[in-house]
Design an enzyme around this catalytic site. Sequence first.
Site, PDB file in Angstrom:
ATOM      1  N   HIS A 279      23.281 -24.809  17.009  1.00  0.00           N
ATOM      2  CA  HIS A 279      22.921 -23.395  17.084  1.00  0.00           C
ATOM      3  C   HIS A 279      23.737 -22.688  18.167  1.00  0.00           C
ATOM      4  CE1 HIS A 279      20.016 -19.973  16.829  1.00  0.00           C
ATOM      5  NE2 HIS A 279      20.375 -19.822  18.092  1.00  0.00           N
ATOM      6  N   GLU A 280      23.724 -23.261  19.369  1.00  0.00           N
ATOM      7  CA  GLU A 280      24.429 -22.605  20.475  1.00  0.00           C
ATOM      8  C   GLU A 280      25.936 -22.632  20.241  1.00  0.00           C
ATOM      9  OE1 GLU A 280      22.684 -20.826  22.309  1.00  0.00           O
ATOM     10  OE2 GLU A 280      20.730 -21.707  21.876  1.00  0.00           O
ATOM     11  N   HIS A 283      26.882 -19.639  18.347  1.00  0.00           N
ATOM     12  CA  HIS A 283      27.035 -18.496  19.257  1.00  0.00           C
ATOM     13  C   HIS A 283      28.382 -18.567  19.974  1.00  0.00           C
ATOM     14  CE1 HIS A 283      23.103 -16.698  18.931  1.00  0.00           C
ATOM     15  NE2 HIS A 283      22.459 -17.766  19.334  1.00  0.00           N
ATOM     16  N   GLU A 309      23.008 -13.937  16.039  1.00  0.00           N
ATOM     17  CA  GLU A 309      22.104 -14.937  15.451  1.00  0.00           C
ATOM     18  C   GLU A 309      22.537 -15.348  14.047  1.00  0.00           C
ATOM     19  OE1 GLU A 309      19.641 -16.847  16.628  1.00  0.00           O
ATOM     20  OE2 GLU A 309      20.167 -16.032  18.570  1.00  0.00           O
TER      21      GLU A 309
HETATM   22 ZN    ZN Z   1      20.385 -18.053  19.167  1.00  0.00          ZN
END
Ligand code: ZN
Length: 514
Positions: A279-280, A283, A309
């Site tokens: 997830h990160e 980003h 997101e």
């Molecule tokens: Zn996030």
Amino acid sequence: MRLAGAVTIVPEVSDDPLLAELKERLAEVDDLGGVGGLLAWDQQTCMPPAGAATRAAQRATVHKLAHELFTHDRVGELLEQLVPLEESLPYDSDEAGMLRVTRRAYDKARRVPASLAAEMSHASSEAHEAWVEAREASDFARFRPHLERGLELRQRYIDCFPPSDNPYDILLDDYEEGMTAAEATAVFDELKTTLVPLIDAVVDRADSVDDSFLHGSFPRERQEWLVEEVLQTFGFDRSSWRLDTVVHPFALSLGPGDVRITTRFHEDYLPTALFGAMHECGHGLYEAGIDPRLARTGIGHATSLSIHESQSRMWENLVGRSRPFWQRFFPDLARSFPDTFGGMDAEAFYRGINKVQPSLIRIEADEATYNLHIVLRFELEQDVTAGRLAVADLPEAWNQKMRDYLGIEVPDDAHGVLQDVHWSFGFGYFPTYSLGNVIAGQLWERIRVDIPDIDERIGRAELGELREWLREHIHQHGAKYTMRELLERVVGTGLDPQPYASYLKAKLTDIYGL
Ligand code: ZN
């Protein structure tokens, strides 16, 4: 002034002395923003707890200096004098984008006194430290005064703007420009018409998918190895990225060539570190993909949180929880944890990591129920902001909504109202998570057209084409286009929950044999 890759900028435009003066000032504001980011990163990764009070003061000072520099009368004069130039420039040019975005941000920031901005920053730092302690002790009472103080500051912040039908819109606008609570509610309501019956159908067949193997014994060093393998495939670059361990994972960039991502390891539950890191990394890829020539111009950052997101959720879920990905990576996983996965196959693992079941913790929730966690927070934030709900009553209201939406009992505040860090920073962030899911669905539909063999590529761990597509269509532009403009350019429509709903329905229908 220094602009990396400035050769692409039209020379006569860069020569304008007023524009040069504005750019110089924006570069300094960006530098201070980077310094503030570094202080925040350090606070969450390395700083000894006793440094908290000093750090809060340092962050507030840097924040105040940046605010004063940016909201200076001279910036307003320059923007005014540059109107004719802006009107003469093509909409898509960097300079036009810079002037457009700066004008919007300036008009907004001018409304907020520097003293209030500094107070908010200071209170956030203190609230963060209090939240860490309160969560550890599972004691909402320790966090409550900070949340009340934060709310009081947010009310003063709201009063800086023209009255709005829904004061929450003013807070939401900080995270998702132009978005209103009413519009977000409409998107979520449409999403719910698919999700609620889908979740009901799947929960009825809960026994058909086993995920018990995700709980067990997963030594940290072997998890670290696996996380590194996966992140390198995604595009983590040792020369310009860092991965660190924190209480609540986040990602940030301090500028070109310096991306910081974080994760946390649970030795008894595999998904936390693995999917959190994916997830990160999503980003981080967004930040790393912003064209370096936009650095220090006021638009060299992400355009909005829901776009941010959409990137993290795409890499975590549409790539990282896909069948082809685990057909490729399951052998690595089985080698890392032979006792748990030695006798299993990739398909069983794929089904397990996509099991839908109501659970307590948002960041560990499955793709379907995740959105109900967001709706719960979104509703509570609006109630508290409007004064319909007292901060003191938040834990009980939280627990009641968990019963209503997910049918589960919250055992303590750490697993309920205290689980997320966000409320130490303010209200308005949460809706962007589900909007990010929605946007990821829209982008993925387009990606499937543009890269028809995307599944085969994922199955061969060849993710360069996907990374390049995202860089070209989304990342490189930084904040030049708004979320709506980007969507219009890339998929030709506004926000539309249908592609995401269809993706989830197809995936779960297949897994659960609905
Ligand atoms: Zn996030």
